[in-house]
Design an enzyme around this catalytic site. Structure first.
Site, PDB file in Angstrom:
ATOM      1  CD  GLU A 119      -2.741  -1.375   2.416  1.00  0.00           C
ATOM      2  OE1 GLU A 119      -2.875  -0.404   3.178  1.00  0.00           O
ATOM      3  OE2 GLU A 119      -3.280  -2.481   2.639  1.00  0.00           O
ATOM      4  CD  GLU A 143      -4.577  -7.777   2.014  1.00  0.00           C
ATOM      5  OE1 GLU A 143      -5.432  -6.995   2.488  1.00  0.00           O
ATOM      6  OE2 GLU A 143      -3.358  -7.555   2.105  1.00  0.00           O
TER       7      GLU A 143
HETATM    8  O1  G3I Z   1      -3.551  -8.451  19.179  1.00  0.00           O
HETATM    9  C1  G3I Z   1      -4.138  -7.280  19.772  1.00  0.00           C
HETATM   10  C2  G3I Z   1      -4.817  -7.643  21.079  1.00  0.00           C
HETATM   11  O2  G3I Z   1      -3.825  -8.066  22.019  1.00  0.00           O
HETATM   12  C3  G3I Z   1      -5.582  -6.428  21.619  1.00  0.00           C
HETATM   13  O3  G3I Z   1      -6.284  -6.796  22.789  1.00  0.00           O
HETATM   14  C4  G3I Z   1      -6.576  -5.951  20.545  1.00  0.00           C
HETATM   15  C5  G3I Z   1      -7.389  -4.758  20.987  1.00  0.00           C
HETATM   16  O4  G3I Z   1      -6.580  -3.602  20.937  1.00  0.00           O
HETATM   17  O5  G3I Z   1      -5.836  -5.584  19.347  1.00  0.00           O
HETATM   18  C6  G3I Z   1      -5.182  -6.728  18.796  1.00  0.00           C
HETATM   19  O6  G3I Z   1      -4.471  -6.335  17.634  1.00  0.00           O
HETATM   20  C7  G3I Z   1      -5.335  -6.073  16.526  1.00  0.00           C
HETATM   21  C8  G3I Z   1      -4.928  -7.011  15.368  1.00  0.00           C
HETATM   22  O7  G3I Z   1      -5.683  -6.712  14.179  1.00  0.00           O
HETATM   23  C9  G3I Z   1      -5.159  -8.472  15.752  1.00  0.00           C
HETATM   24  O8  G3I Z   1      -6.530  -8.686  15.943  1.00  0.00           O
HETATM   25  C10 G3I Z   1      -5.093  -4.617  16.093  1.00  0.00           C
HETATM   26  O9  G3I Z   1      -5.597  -3.765  17.107  1.00  0.00           O
HETATM   27  C11 G3I Z   1      -5.850  -4.347  14.785  1.00  0.00           C
HETATM   28  O10 G3I Z   1      -5.517  -3.048  14.298  1.00  0.00           O
HETATM   29  C12 G3I Z   1      -5.409  -5.361  13.734  1.00  0.00           C
HETATM   30  O11 G3I Z   1      -6.203  -5.149  12.566  1.00  0.00           O
HETATM   31  C13 G3I Z   1      -5.632  -5.698  11.365  1.00  0.00           C
HETATM   32  C14 G3I Z   1      -5.571  -4.579  10.312  1.00  0.00           C
HETATM   33  O12 G3I Z   1      -4.956  -5.129   9.134  1.00  0.00           O
HETATM   34  C15 G3I Z   1      -4.827  -3.367  10.814  1.00  0.00           C
HETATM   35  O13 G3I Z   1      -3.645  -3.242  10.250  1.00  0.00           O
HETATM   36  C16 G3I Z   1      -6.552  -6.790  10.819  1.00  0.00           C
HETATM   37  O14 G3I Z   1      -6.570  -7.908  11.708  1.00  0.00           O
HETATM   38  C17 G3I Z   1      -6.072  -7.264   9.451  1.00  0.00           C
HETATM   39  O15 G3I Z   1      -7.051  -8.106   8.853  1.00  0.00           O
HETATM   40  C18 G3I Z   1      -5.850  -6.066   8.515  1.00  0.00           C
HETATM   41  O16 G3I Z   1      -5.286  -6.535   7.351  1.00  0.00           O
HETATM   42  C19 G3I Z   1      -4.923  -5.525   6.379  1.00  0.00           C
HETATM   43  C20 G3I Z   1      -3.730  -6.041   5.626  1.00  0.00           C
HETATM   44  O17 G3I Z   1      -2.680  -6.322   6.530  1.00  0.00           O
HETATM   45  C21 G3I Z   1      -3.301  -5.055   4.554  1.00  0.00           C
HETATM   46  N1  G3I Z   1      -4.416  -4.768   3.643  1.00  0.00           N
HETATM   47  C22 G3I Z   1      -5.618  -4.274   4.330  1.00  0.00           C
HETATM   48  C23 G3I Z   1      -6.073  -5.289   5.369  1.00  0.00           C
HETATM   49  C24 G3I Z   1      -7.346  -4.818   6.043  1.00  0.00           C
HETATM   50  O18 G3I Z   1      -7.083  -3.657   6.790  1.00  0.00           O
END
Ligand code: G3I
Length: 366
Positions: free
Chosen positions: A152, A257
């Site tokens: 990205e 994705e």
């Molecule tokens: O693991 C922590 C947990 O310990 C904590 O309690 C919780 C609440 O704060 O957060 C958890 O981490 C989260 C993580 O997902 C695991 O669930 C993060 O806050 C959250 O921001 C993260 O979101 C991910 C997102 O990327 C953000 O970057 C999504 O799972 C993931 O599906 C998404 O994937 C992205 C690709 O990498 C790139 N393309 C877009 C796609 C969708 O955003």
């Protein structure tokens, strides 16, 4: 006292469930002559804590992408301090089950470690950039099949996103990321990954990026079109044109994705930019109990159209990865509005195949 079921009933129940799973067609087998079929894996799945998902992943997929555990904020949480535990578990799982890993990702403006958030010194950013790519990519060379080297890096108009790497390292940082990855991981395929790069303007920006990497004599093996689209409104013509234009560059085309949201989008544009969120409301979360058949059919038709197109271009497409195993795992339950109930994938919250699954299977002619 709980009445014990006669043995015949409990054995037949186990057999029934086992038979049901065994009878479900396997996506990886059905498409084995076309392209790899993958899924994103979350921490619980990687740690083997979700035994039902574990069975389904092994049955359905021959490629996996770590949803989060190989991102910089997790794998290098503090300067020059690395946490490879989950990534190593994923490597072990994939090796044991003959599954290819697409590692995700080395350079991305989001989910950076906290120490990067306010880094001012260009030298420090460069040192992080070189160290992170070199250390992580070399560790997994020969253990992962491929890397999303840069994720990205483009704006919707095809210009370079103004992030810390562009700001501190200049617009050659993407070529340099691939050059470092090529050196650190000579046995690993190297990809550029982004959303909406099937859209003409952003596609033009991605093509310019890819040509710049190629012109520098640096290896880039493929492009990942993320595929975060909306059921009933999939940009089919743009996708077909993109398959043709990207494959004309002599690289693999992948859909990396894939998910199709069935919920209203608060804005008129489709975005996977994680910084875009908004407050929820009932009309924005209409299917809290279940998805009506009418919407199941819209979802199924969109997936059927997509896979009919993918099969048509199977010689150009090397992988199609779903962004999650089942609806309950999907990031779209929390984006762009938290706490919603979305149904974007092929398996429901009970890991049962949906009508869309069977329509996808049917796109491959026996
Ligand atoms: O693991 C922590 C947990 O310990 C904590 O309690 C919780 C609440 O704060 O957060 C958890 O981490 C989260 C993580 O997902 C695991 O669930 C993060 O806050 C959250 O921001 C993260 O979101 C991910 C997102 O990327 C953000 O970057 C999504 O799972 C993931 O599906 C998404 O994937 C992205 C690709 O990498 C790139 N393309 C877009 C796609 C969708 O955003």
């Amino acid at each position: 006292m709980i009445k014990k079921l006669p043995l015949i009933f409990s054995v037949s129940a186990v057999l029934f469930v086992g038979t049901a799973i065994a009878q479900t067609p396997s996506l990886k087998d059905v498409f084995k002559k076309e392209f790899l079929i993958g899924t994103a894996m979350n921490a619980q799945q990687i740690e083997g804590k979700d035994t039902a998902a574990d069975r389904l992943i092994k049955q359905q997929f021959n490629a996996v992408t770590p949803e989060n555990c190989m991102k910089a904020e997790i794998i290098q949480p503090r300067w020059d301090t690395y946490n490879f535990d989950l990534a190593d578990k994923l490597v072990a799982f994939a090796k044991k089950n003959n599954i290819k890993i697409n590692a995700h990702n080395l350079i991305w403006h989001s989910q950076l470690p906290a120490f990067m958030h306010h880094m001012q010194s260009a030298d420090s950013v460069r040192q992080y950039f070189v160290n992170h790519i070199t250390k992580v990519a070399s560790r997994y060379d020969g253990k992962v099949y491929s890397w999303d080297v840069v994720n990205e890096a483009l704006n919707e108009d095809g210009t370079l996103r103004k992030d810390i790497f562009l700001d501190k390292l200049g617009d050659d940082y993407i070529v340099e990321a691939f050059r470092l990855a090529q050196k650190a991981a000579p046995h690993t395929k190297l990809y550029y990954n982004d959303y909406n790069i099937e859209q003409p303007k952003k596609r033009a920006g991605a093509i310019a990026l890819i040509k710049k990497i190629q012109a520098a004599g640096v290896r880039i093996d493929g492009v990942g079109i993320q595929g975060h689209w909306k059921a009933g409104n999939v940009p089919m013509a743009d996708i077909e044109e993109s398959i043709k234009e990207y494959s004309a560059l002599g690289i693999e085309v992948m859909f990396t994705e894939l998910d199709l949201s069935v919920l209203p989008n608060p804005w008129d544009k489709v975005t996977a930019d994680v910084s875009a969120t908004t407050e929820g409301s009932a009309k924005m979360n209409p299917y809290t109990k279940s998805l009506p058949d009418s919407m199941q059919q819209v979802l199924a038709k969109s997936y059927a159209d997509l896979f009919t197109l993918f099969v048509k271009y199977k010689k150009d497409i090397s992988r199609v990865t779903f962004w999650g195993v089942d609806d309950g795992q999907s990031w779209l339950n929390g984006f762009p509005i938290r706490g919603r109930t979305n149904y974007p994938l092929l398996f429901d919250r009970n890991l049962k195949p949906k009508p869309a699954f069977f329509r996808v299977i049917a796109t491959v002619k026996k």
